[in-house]
Design a protein around this motif. Sequence first.
Motif, short mmCIF file in Angstrom:
data_model
loop_
_atom_site.label_atom_id
_atom_site.label_comp_id
_atom_site.label_asym_id
_atom_site.label_seq_id
_atom_site.Cartn_x
_atom_site.Cartn_y
_atom_site.Cartn_z
N THR A 96 3.42 6.11 -5.34
CA THR A 96 3.39 6.32 -6.68
C THR A 96 2.12 7.19 -6.94
OG1 THR A 96 4.34 4.10 -6.93
CG2 THR A 96 3.31 4.94 -8.82
N SER A 97 1.14 6.99 -6.33
CA SER A 97 -0.20 7.92 -6.56
C SER A 97 0.25 9.46 -6.34
CB SER A 97 -1.23 7.70 -5.96
OG SER A 97 -1.66 6.05 -6.06
N ILE A 98 0.96 9.77 -5.24
CA ILE A 98 1.35 11.13 -5.03
C ILE A 98 2.31 11.70 -6.51
CG2 ILE A 98 2.88 12.63 -3.49
CD1 ILE A 98 1.93 10.93 -1.34
N ILE A 107 -7.63 13.39 -11.48
CA ILE A 107 -6.67 12.38 -10.97
C ILE A 107 -6.24 12.31 -9.85
CG2 ILE A 107 -4.49 11.65 -11.81
CD1 ILE A 107 -5.14 12.26 -14.51
N PRO A 108 -5.84 13.39 -9.17
CA PRO A 108 -5.26 13.61 -7.72
C PRO A 108 -6.34 13.02 -6.93
CG PRO A 108 -4.57 15.32 -8.73
CD PRO A 108 -5.55 14.96 -9.78
N ILE A 109 -7.42 13.45 -6.82
CA ILE A 109 -8.44 13.13 -5.98
C ILE A 109 -9.05 11.81 -6.14
CG2 ILE A 109 -10.70 13.81 -5.07
CD1 ILE A 109 -10.11 16.56 -5.73
N GLY A 110 -9.13 11.48 -7.17
CA GLY A 110 -9.87 9.80 -7.51
C GLY A 110 -8.69 8.98 -7.35
N THR A 111 -7.48 9.07 -7.64
CA THR A 111 -6.55 8.09 -7.53
C THR A 111 -6.04 7.77 -5.92
OG1 THR A 111 -5.69 8.63 -9.79
CG2 THR A 111 -4.34 7.29 -8.15
N LEU A 112 -5.86 9.13 -5.26
CA LEU A 112 -5.46 9.02 -4.04
C LEU A 112 -6.46 8.41 -2.90
CD1 LEU A 112 -3.15 12.05 -3.60
CD2 LEU A 112 -2.69 9.50 -3.42
N LEU A 128 7.84 -1.95 -12.62
CA LEU A 128 8.70 -1.12 -13.46
C LEU A 128 8.04 0.22 -13.87
CD1 LEU A 128 11.46 -1.61 -14.57
CD2 LEU A 128 10.48 -2.52 -16.73
N CYS A 129 6.77 0.13 -13.93
CA CYS A 129 5.95 1.45 -14.50
C CYS A 129 5.95 2.58 -13.21
CB CYS A 129 4.52 1.03 -15.01
SG CYS A 129 3.69 2.22 -15.21
N TYR A 130 5.80 1.59 -12.14
CA TYR A 130 5.55 2.80 -10.88
C TYR A 130 6.93 3.32 -10.53
CZ TYR A 130 1.19 0.38 -9.95
OH TYR A 130 -0.07 -0.14 -10.07
N THR A 131 8.01 2.49 -10.95
CA THR A 131 9.33 3.12 -10.49
C THR A 131 9.56 4.32 -11.65
OG1 THR A 131 10.20 0.76 -10.01
CG2 THR A 131 11.91 2.54 -10.54
N GLY A 132 9.26 4.08 -12.82
CA GLY A 132 9.36 5.14 -13.83
C GLY A 132 8.49 6.34 -13.39
N VAL A 133 7.19 6.35 -13.03
CA VAL A 133 6.52 7.44 -12.38
C VAL A 133 7.37 8.11 -11.34
CG1 VAL A 133 4.31 8.05 -11.52
CG2 VAL A 133 4.37 6.52 -13.33
N ASN A 134 7.63 7.36 -10.22
CA ASN A 134 8.43 7.81 -8.92
C ASN A 134 9.59 8.46 -9.67
OD1 ASN A 134 6.73 7.44 -6.73
ND2 ASN A 134 6.87 5.26 -7.37
N LEU A 135 10.64 7.90 -10.47
CA LEU A 135 11.79 8.68 -11.07
C LEU A 135 11.42 9.88 -11.81
CD1 LEU A 135 14.06 5.53 -11.82
CD2 LEU A 135 14.14 7.12 -9.86
N SER A 136 10.19 9.73 -12.56
CA SER A 136 9.83 11.05 -13.30
C SER A 136 9.78 12.29 -12.39
CB SER A 136 8.75 10.81 -14.38
OG SER A 136 9.13 9.86 -15.06
N CYS A 137 8.68 11.99 -11.22
CA CYS A 137 8.68 13.13 -10.37
C CYS A 137 9.72 13.39 -9.65
CB CYS A 137 7.27 12.62 -9.34
SG CYS A 137 6.86 13.86 -8.34
N GLY A 141 0.74 -1.27 -0.06
CA GLY A 141 0.08 -0.01 -0.07
C GLY A 141 0.72 1.30 -0.10
N LEU A 142 1.99 1.33 0.78
CA LEU A 142 2.81 2.39 0.85
C LEU A 142 3.45 2.53 -0.77
CD1 LEU A 142 4.28 4.55 2.56
CD2 LEU A 142 6.05 2.92 2.81
#
Length: 981
Positions: free
Chosen positions: A187-189, A399-404, A527-536, A181-182
Amino acid sequence: MEDVDLDGGGGSGRKYRPVLDSDRAVLEMSSMDPGSSSAASSSQPFRDQPPPNLRKINVGNGATEASNAKEGNNSPSQPQPNGSHQESKLELFGFDSLVNILGLKSMTSEQAVQPSSPREGEDISITVGEPKPAAPKLGTMMGVFIPCIQSILGIIYYIRFSWIVGMAGIGESFLLVALCGLCTFLTSISLSAIATNGAMKGGGPYYLIGRALGPEVGVSIGICFFLGNAVAGALYVLGAVETFLKAVPKAGIFRETVSHVNGTAVTPIEAPSSHDLQIYGIVVTILLCFIVFGGVKMINRVAPAFLVPVLFSVICIFLGMFVAKKDKPSEGFTGLSWETIKDNWSSDYQKTNDAGIPETDGHVSWNFNSLVGLFFPAVTGIMAGSNRSASLKDTQQSIPIGTLSATLITTSLYFISVLFFGAVATREKLLTDRLLTATVAWPFPSLIKIGIILSTLGAALQSLTGAPRLLAAIANDDILPILRYFKVADGSEPYAATLFTAILCGVCVIIGNLDLITPTITMFFLLCYTGVNLSCFLLDLLDAPSWRPRWKFHHWFLSLVGALLCIVIMFLISWSFTVVALALASLIYKYVGLKGKAGDWGDGFKSAYFQLALRSLRSLGENQVHPKNWYPIPLVFCRPWGQLPENVPCHPKLADFANCMKKKGRGMSIFVSILDGDYHECAEDAKTACKQLSTYINYKNCEGVAEIVVAPNMSEGFRGIVQTMGLGNLKPNIVVMRYPEIWRRENLTEIPKTFVGIINDCIVANKAVVIVKGLDEWPNEYQKQYGTIDLYWIVRDGGLMLLLSQLLLTKDSFESCKIQVFCIAEEDADAEVLKADVRKFLYDLRMQAEVFVIPISSQENGGSPQDESQDAFKGAQQRIDDYLNKMKAAAKKDGTPLMADGKRAVVNEQQVEKFLFTTLKLNSIMLRYSRMAAVVLVSLPPPPLNHPAYFYMEYMDMLLENIPRILIVRGYRRDVVTLFT
């Protein structure tokens, strides 16, 4: 191709055929639209001609007009080119002779103050267009929250979660949910921050990652994410089929019965056959594929209907756990009990068969790491909202409200379910009843099974709908040519991508084992979540001016923790699967780099390179570069002394020579040319010429950049270039140009003044100079040279001439040559001592060369010049006398002092004779010892003070007479080599 006169049309000019016959770039450049002047203007001869067909452009109000005042050549405060004019026996060279600074025991450098004026940035065209108004579509609830809930609450929760609690216990199950969950929460943030930094197009996370980390990373992770979604579709199909076969056992074609041994009791348990899973799975996949081919409109209409079974089933499950009776212990239900919680708190990892049924001799072993891989797909689905960005009314809010919200609600549900499942049934019941959620549900377990099937099929339908659109979005970016078959027009259905996804999903269904598929999906999603976090992380850390996300609750540290957590989870699950996933992504990345088309999306890496370059530049700019770290940065002056054929913007051999000044390709060259005219009128032509020059140097494999400067004439243009080109210690330190061999033959009277002015500008700007004579005969990388590289070391140059000879030896064309160093000294010098000193100096510099000391007489009648040089000497004397007589006659007629090149000239005829005779003797020495040399290097004499430029050209012609290939080198009185390690 016809032979083209390189020198501008003279009958005696050298033909260009040896260079151009094999130069494919000429044909490429000829096929480009040259615009109005482009390369032709950059190679314009010195004759006064009007600019051909210059097109005026409109300049906006924001354009800044600048006028460059012409500098006088005779300003009293202007530094003199050759410093104080000392009485030296080799007066022509104006430096301390080699003998005066020897024994070469001190190579102290003079700190040169380099100009620090910044260079103006290029004009950047910005196209501003109003976005197309989109009709209001989906809000936060229906567009993001519900799709995320549907994707997250899937098959793992219904048929695997209670089993996980039984295997890991309540304590480790809490840890498992918290860890996964963490990961998705962080990743959602990161997703919320990137999604609110601008408008989003199709492609979901692929679009975000590609625009943040570049096309190579975006495509590699995007394809892996597509594979994860396609395989997830197979996971949901198998889950639905397994639930159906559990609910209706008689529907199974192949029935399997496994025995569960508990002490001495043997209990037969029916389990779905793998063959039944494969057959029914293929049928369901085909049916879903037909629905997907029907279009997303049909899917969107029935999508809300899938939410009702999900909510109803969850409510029924919790109602059933509250009303579970304690009077049926034989069924394994104890009701919500603290005793049961205590019994199920600790883990009890057991061996199981392929169906997950515990067996003492089972061949499947379980631990915490393997359960992470099994459970993680239950928290995926946070990208469902971003995948629908084109259908959202307000992406930056939804996207932020719905995803989180979906992430927090589902994670909380999992925490509560861990406690309730661990409190309501025995461990044996949790491990053996794969459909415990349906068994415990109240009041109608059969309806729960129907709800599970519908929910799972809905998730499968979403995967089979989203994956093809992700693949089509990658194909539409036109980065990989191999994906061109999946491209679709705007608003069209991706039929080819859908068919490919269905085939891939069917292959995974044939595998049939749910527990073997889930780790693969986990790796691709992580791998996709890693890419999103690295992008941010990258965007937030760099904090470029364009990084202004509306979602403020983010920090680069959180994104970094999220990326590291994703990687840790990947290795926790399976290091082998992790290596395979990373290897696949790396192969795709490499393939995109080799075969992909360039896509400049303004990614974060470009910003990182910019920040790194700025920091490196600041660290370099404080002090002079140490000789150990000195690199030649040539300023290659492409403007020819005549005309180049067709649209070739630079002499091909000049580009080859620029490569010879680099060791193993390291270093940067700046190729510049000057376009005569007014900047406002020629700005567009300059851009076209710059593009052609850049294309050409890329074709010639030259590491460098192209620059075109518009100026009224060559002299003013070069003076601006030499002052402003480069930044800090990355300013060019060597000016490379061709010697104007055609100046007398073509009667180009402006060349001497311009040529001398360029050399004086380089001296004042403290730039080294390398002038190439015999450029047409310069060898390319395939033309092997034999013989020697001869250095005539006359004045101190900081070791530049020695360094150039060593750089030449690193090239294939000169690697078979040997270096000879000729030291020119006065007759009264101790030749043996000088030779020993030079040898010791070269030894300390790790340079191998044969040393010769040649005394030269300072008397006019000394020496024995070659006969051919004598003839040239007499011709030069006669031409100088004629030019001087014309100057005197003009001065007498006008009643003015002696004038030359627009300024006062002070001519000492005896000194002129002495200079001319010195060059004669040096030329004779070079002809005597270096007639067969592969290349000759000689010190460049600075132009004498107050002498006409015409005289200096005669001196130079005399020095270079009959030597076919020679480099004239002048250092900038700074060491470029060092004795020390």
